[in-house]
Design a protein around this motif. Structure first.
Motif, PDB file in Angstrom:
ATOM      1  N   TYR A 110       0.822  -1.212   0.000  1.00  0.00           N
ATOM      2  CA  TYR A 110       0.000   0.000   0.000  1.00  0.00           C
ATOM      3  C   TYR A 110       0.858   1.265   0.000  1.00  0.00           C
ATOM      4  O   TYR A 110       0.469   2.291  -0.569  1.00  0.00           O
ATOM      5  N   PRO A 119      -8.018   0.944  -3.978  1.00  0.00           N
ATOM      6  CA  PRO A 119      -9.205   1.459  -3.273  1.00  0.00           C
ATOM      7  C   PRO A 119      -9.867   0.509  -2.279  1.00  0.00           C
ATOM      8  O   PRO A 119     -10.756   0.932  -1.546  1.00  0.00           O
ATOM      9  N   ASP A 147      -7.377   3.140   2.556  1.00  0.00           N
ATOM     10  CA  ASP A 147      -7.849   3.977   1.466  1.00  0.00           C
ATOM     11  C   ASP A 147      -9.233   4.536   1.791  1.00  0.00           C
ATOM     12  O   ASP A 147      -9.549   5.680   1.478  1.00  0.00           O
TER      13      ASP A 147
END
Ligand code: BGC
Length: 438
Positions: A25, A32, A37
């Motif tokens: 990440y 997403p 996120d």
């Protein structure tokens, strides 16, 4: 030892493994489906991760970059929320992406070291209560069952869960020990379950990195500071080692549990090491932030959160881990002045080399991090050997990357190497940031 320009030549044993470390990440971008996120969409962080280093798109070029920097190994993580964006639905394209990354690393002569969980939960897993519920462990193990056989032909080393001790916290954590213990026990049980699955498919070494906190009493001879330090060390570090050594889970204010399925579930001690914390029994928060006695090396600081490091104490701490091989899986510094990275790296490598003389079976050094990445809420802290252009994503290796390349080629560190890359030791202080997931 601290005269970095005049370090004696310290050679590492043949076969010592050098590399760099990242997590999915923090570098991939456009991701997403995880709770971090979602947190960004809810405005919870100072900055959103966005495209990060755009590594998901640029991974082929990045494999070339890693090769050109001379890293024999690369530690990265697989983003669970890409591979299983909805519960039980596995994404073939994401799976193939990670297989291809491994394939290319291997073809470039770089050992893939694979982490299966690095802080981010798929949203569906977060919504189910993530690690707070023991019954959720099975969700993670289903993912592990799915991904491990596909990656096993390439992986040279494994870490099921990054910093599994991060969750039980350091002395600053809330007082709800039972809730934390429940969470931490579940993470540990998941880690042990993943270990067994990995071992069924791969003979390569497996061990999850600890955020190995070096804790010291603020007043060295004060009995209360000493007692609080021992307590903090137990909660942050000690109970994990005890659990894996014996199968007994002992956590404050909680009935101990005996879990034989945890015993022995690590082939090595993986350690992520950064800085040291001082413990002050006179303060509610216990951490002695900002009021350092000048016992440690204090090369870096920031106004918000002063940070110091102490390679000698780190070495002493490593000497507690003589019962298994030790892999340094992360070590690094956030600084805007890359010269400090060279100083930091040289002094830590010297300390690590000394710990080997004291009988610690150290096998690797993975520098954190390959890139200036998304540092859990902000891009301000710069941990990278390599920077990048925010618009074009062009990679920009820093002098420390070339220093590290020389270290790897020489299989050791020396004052000569430091002087080759550093005209002088810069003056202090300089901006430095240290933060982690909240
Ligand atoms: C974590 C990384 C983080 C680094 C620097 C480690 O504890 O594994 O994700 O970026 O520390 O804060």
């Amino acid at each position: 030892m601290h005269d970095v320009m005049n370090l004696p030549r310290m050679e590492f044993p043949k076969g010592f493994l050098w590399g760099s470390s990242t997590s999915a990440y923090q570098i991939e971008g456009d991701c997403p489906h995880n709770d971090w996120d979602r947190g960004a969409r809810e405005g919870r962080w100072k900055e959103a991760c966005g495209k990060a280093c755009n590594h998901y798109a640029l991974y082929k070029e990045d494999v070339e970059l890693i090769r050109s920097l001379g890293h024999p190994a690369y530690r990265f993580s697989i983003e669970w929320s890409r591979v299983e964006p909805e519960e039980g639905r596995f994404d073939a394209a994401a799976t193939e992406h990670y297989v291809d990354l491994c394939r290319r690393l291997t073809a470039a002569g770089i050992q893939p070291w694979v982490t299966l969980f690095h802080f981010t939960n798929p949203i569906w897993f977060a919504d189910k209560g993530e690690w707070n519920k023991e019954e959720n462990i099975g969700c993670f193990l289903r993912f592990v069952e799915y991904i491990v056989p596909k990656i096993a032909p390439y992986a040279e080393g494994w870490a099921p869960i990054n910093e599994y001790n991060f969750y039980s916290g350091a002395p600053n954590q809330p007082e709800d020990h039972r809730r934390l213990a429940n969470y931490a026990f579940n993470v540990l049980l998941a880690d042990a379950g993943a270990y067994d699955i990995i071992k069924a498919h791969s003979a390569k070494p497996c061990g999850s990195p600890m955020a190995y906190l070096t804790l010291q009493p603020f007043r060295p001879h004060d009995p209360f500071d000493q007692a609080m330090t021992d307590y903090a060390d137990w909660v942050a570090n000690g109970w994990y080692y005890h659990a894996i050594r014996t199968g007994e889970l002992v956590y404050p204010f909680t009935d101990a549990r005996y879990c034989p399925q945890v015993k022995g579930r690590a082939d090595f001690w993986g350690v992520n090491i950064y800085a040291r914390d001082l413990v002050d029994s006179r303060r509610k928060a216990c951490r002695a932030d900002g009021r350092y006695p000048h016992r440690a090396l204090r090369l870096v600081q920031s106004a918000e959160k002063p940070w110091e490091f102490s390679p000698d104490e780190l070495m002493a701490n490593l000497c507690r881990l003589k019962d298994k091989p030790v892999y340094i899986t992360e070590n690094g510094l956030a600084t805007d002045d890359d010269r400090f990275r060279i100083v930091y790296m040289a002094l830590h490598l010297a300390a690590i080399r000394q710990a080997m003389d004291f009988g610690v079976d150290l096998r690797s050094y993975f520098h954190w991090s390959l890139f200036d990445n998304y540092e859990w809420g902000s891009f301000d802290p710069k941990y990278g050997l390599v920077g990048f252009d925010k618009k074009t994503f062009a990679r920009q290796p820093k002098p420390s990357a070339w220093f590290y390349k020389d270290v790897i080629a020489a299989n050791g560190v020396s004052g000569d190497l430091v002087r080759k890359h550093l005209a002088d030791v810069p003056s202090m202080p300089v901006a430095c940031h240290r933060q982690g997931p909240s």
